[in-house]
Design a protein around this motif. Structure first.
Motif, PDB file in Angstrom:
ATOM      1  N   PHE A 150       0.841  -1.193   0.000  1.00  0.00           N
ATOM      2  CA  PHE A 150       0.000   0.000   0.000  1.00  0.00           C
ATOM      3  C   PHE A 150       0.877   1.245   0.000  1.00  0.00           C
ATOM      4  CE2 PHE A 150      -3.189  -2.759   2.208  1.00  0.00           C
ATOM      5  CZ  PHE A 150      -4.271  -2.531   1.374  1.00  0.00           C
ATOM      6  N   ASN A 151       0.329   2.313  -0.535  1.00  0.00           N
ATOM      7  CA  ASN A 151       0.856   3.650  -0.315  1.00  0.00           C
ATOM      8  C   ASN A 151      -0.190   4.467   0.414  1.00  0.00           C
ATOM      9  OD1 ASN A 151       3.463   3.505  -1.415  1.00  0.00           O
ATOM     10  ND2 ASN A 151       2.710   3.846  -3.482  1.00  0.00           N
ATOM     11  N   ARG A 160      -5.239   4.535   2.723  1.00  0.00           N
ATOM     12  CA  ARG A 160      -4.184   3.923   1.924  1.00  0.00           C
ATOM     13  C   ARG A 160      -4.787   3.285   0.696  1.00  0.00           C
ATOM     14  NH1 ARG A 160      -4.599   0.429   6.780  1.00  0.00           N
ATOM     15  NH2 ARG A 160      -5.509  -1.567   6.129  1.00  0.00           N
ATOM     16  N   VAL A 163      -1.224  -0.839  -4.266  1.00  0.00           N
ATOM     17  CA  VAL A 163      -0.392  -0.520  -5.421  1.00  0.00           C
ATOM     18  C   VAL A 163      -0.625  -1.561  -6.514  1.00  0.00           C
ATOM     19  CG1 VAL A 163       1.978  -0.274  -6.241  1.00  0.00           C
ATOM     20  CG2 VAL A 163       1.316   0.656  -4.017  1.00  0.00           C
ATOM     21  N   GLN A 164      -0.884  -1.082  -7.717  1.00  0.00           N
ATOM     22  CA  GLN A 164      -1.103  -1.956  -8.868  1.00  0.00           C
ATOM     23  C   GLN A 164       0.226  -2.191  -9.586  1.00  0.00           C
ATOM     24  OE1 GLN A 164      -4.180  -3.281  -9.575  1.00  0.00           O
ATOM     25  NE2 GLN A 164      -4.946  -2.221  -7.750  1.00  0.00           N
ATOM     26  N   THR A 166       2.995  -2.445 -12.425  1.00  0.00           N
ATOM     27  CA  THR A 166       3.188  -1.639 -13.628  1.00  0.00           C
ATOM     28  C   THR A 166       4.182  -2.254 -14.611  1.00  0.00           C
ATOM     29  OG1 THR A 166       4.990  -0.386 -12.604  1.00  0.00           O
ATOM     30  CG2 THR A 166       2.746   0.471 -12.309  1.00  0.00           C
ATOM     31  N   GLN A 170       8.208  -1.225  -7.670  1.00  0.00           N
ATOM     32  CA  GLN A 170       7.859   0.082  -7.133  1.00  0.00           C
ATOM     33  C   GLN A 170       8.092   0.123  -5.625  1.00  0.00           C
ATOM     34  OE1 GLN A 170       3.842   1.529  -8.720  1.00  0.00           O
ATOM     35  NE2 GLN A 170       3.751  -0.668  -9.157  1.00  0.00           N
ATOM     36  N   VAL A 172       7.006   1.136  -1.863  1.00  0.00           N
ATOM     37  CA  VAL A 172       5.706   1.274  -1.211  1.00  0.00           C
ATOM     38  C   VAL A 172       5.905   1.657   0.253  1.00  0.00           C
ATOM     39  CG1 VAL A 172       4.420  -0.275  -2.724  1.00  0.00           C
ATOM     40  CG2 VAL A 172       5.665  -1.226  -0.771  1.00  0.00           C
ATOM     41  N   ASP A 173       4.824   2.194   0.852  1.00  0.00           N
ATOM     42  CA  ASP A 173       4.872   2.571   2.265  1.00  0.00           C
ATOM     43  C   ASP A 173       4.671   1.374   3.182  1.00  0.00           C
ATOM     44  OD1 ASP A 173       5.187   5.332   1.702  1.00  0.00           O
ATOM     45  OD2 ASP A 173       3.028   5.566   1.420  1.00  0.00           O
TER      46      ASP A 173
END
Length: 307
Positions: A150-151, A160, A163-164, A166, A170, A172-173
């Protein structure tokens, strides 16, 4: 590479066996195609299973390097993971990575390529290895992401977004530990899951602690496993609470798997400025769930929430 896979299980024999089948096959597939080699060991906490899970694992995988640790029957997820993880550490092997895995997760054959790719990406960004969470999807639907990371959309509101993938790793938080690769340097620095968690939030806490220590926390470029999202949404949870008596709500929020305590521990340790408000809102949620429902709608936390 020496990797210790860490699981805790309770009465999900068929899911546990399926999880291990997919994991061991993915390891074999990687070793057939990659230049380097995975030496995989599995550490499993059996936290009081009564459905023959341990016996099924021993029967199904007689030659695999699987270590089963007997739990107390009341460790739940966070406690069971700590026990298996610490057992792996204490066995004296110099592990390169730890792979935290939920037993309801079936990894794909690309899982190690994806995890190592995310780990390398984090190293290029931060100059050190860290945490790499594998993105999972609903079984049979690779377009519906269930876990990974999640971000924060708003730390102040606790909002929150998942996140998908891409096609590129990536940062993330927050990371899930449904599939989570942890470099040994992280464990040497911050240890295993915080002992204050009984069941939930330990993975979110661990990721945020790692970030504060400068380690990258990444998600994989692509989906690399299946795991059904079988939890109630926050909206569904509130409506259930509204239908309960006060006594039922008290039992609900103090049960280990629904613990307000785990949630508030996470907020206190990671979002301390929000902690006083979180305590107040959880009290309102317990005693006046209809008012809590109204407040959350006004705050825009759950826009579709209604009485």
């Amino acid at each position: 590479m020496k990797i210790a896979a860490i699981l805790t299980v309770f009465n999900r024999r068929h899911k546990t066996v399926s999880c291990l089948q997919h994991l061991l096959k993915a390891s074999d597939d990687y070793n057939r195609s990659a230049d380097d080699h995975i030496d995989l060991s599995v550490f499993i906490t059996d936290d009081g299973c009564t459905d023959g899970t341990s016996e099924a694992v021993k029967s199904e995988f007689p030659t695999a390097d699987i270590h089963i640790i007997e739990g107390t029957g009341s460790l739940f997820w966070a406690g069971g993971m700590r026990l298996a993880w610490q057992t792996a550490i204490d066995c004296g092997i110099s592990w390169d990575y730890f792979l935290l895995l939920n037993d309801d997760t079936n990894v794909f054959s690309n899982v190690f390529q994806e995890l190592f790719g995310a780990d390398s990406h984090g190293f290029r960004q931060k100059g050190c290895h860290g945490l790499s969470s594998g993105v999972t999807c609903q079984p049979g639907n690779p377009d519906e992401v269930t876990y990974g990371g999640f971000n924060f959309a708003s730390k102040a509101k606790g909002r929150r977004v998942i996140v998908q993938p891409t096609g590129k790793p990536q940062p993330v938080d927050l990371v899930h530990a449904n599939i989570l690769l942890v470099h040994h340097s992280v464990v040497e620095s911050i240890g295993v899951f915080y002992a204050g968690y009984k069941h939930s939030s330990a993975d979110f806490d661990y990721g945020m602690l790692a970030r504060r220590h400068g380690f990258p926390t990444m998600v994989t470029a692509n989906v690399c496993g299946e795991c059904e999202c079988d939890h109630d949404t926050d909206k569904e949870e509130i409506h259930k609470l509204m239908e309960m008596s006060l006594a039922e709500r008290k039992r609900h929020v103090t049960s280990p798997t629904r613990s307000d305590r785990d949630y508030l521990t996470f907020v206190r340790r990671n979002l301390p400025l929000r902690y006083p408000l979180a305590v107040i809102l959880r009290s309102v949620r317990l005693y006046l769930p209809s008012l809590y429902c109204h407040i959350t709608r006004l705050r825009g936390v759950y826009k579709q929430l209604s009485h």
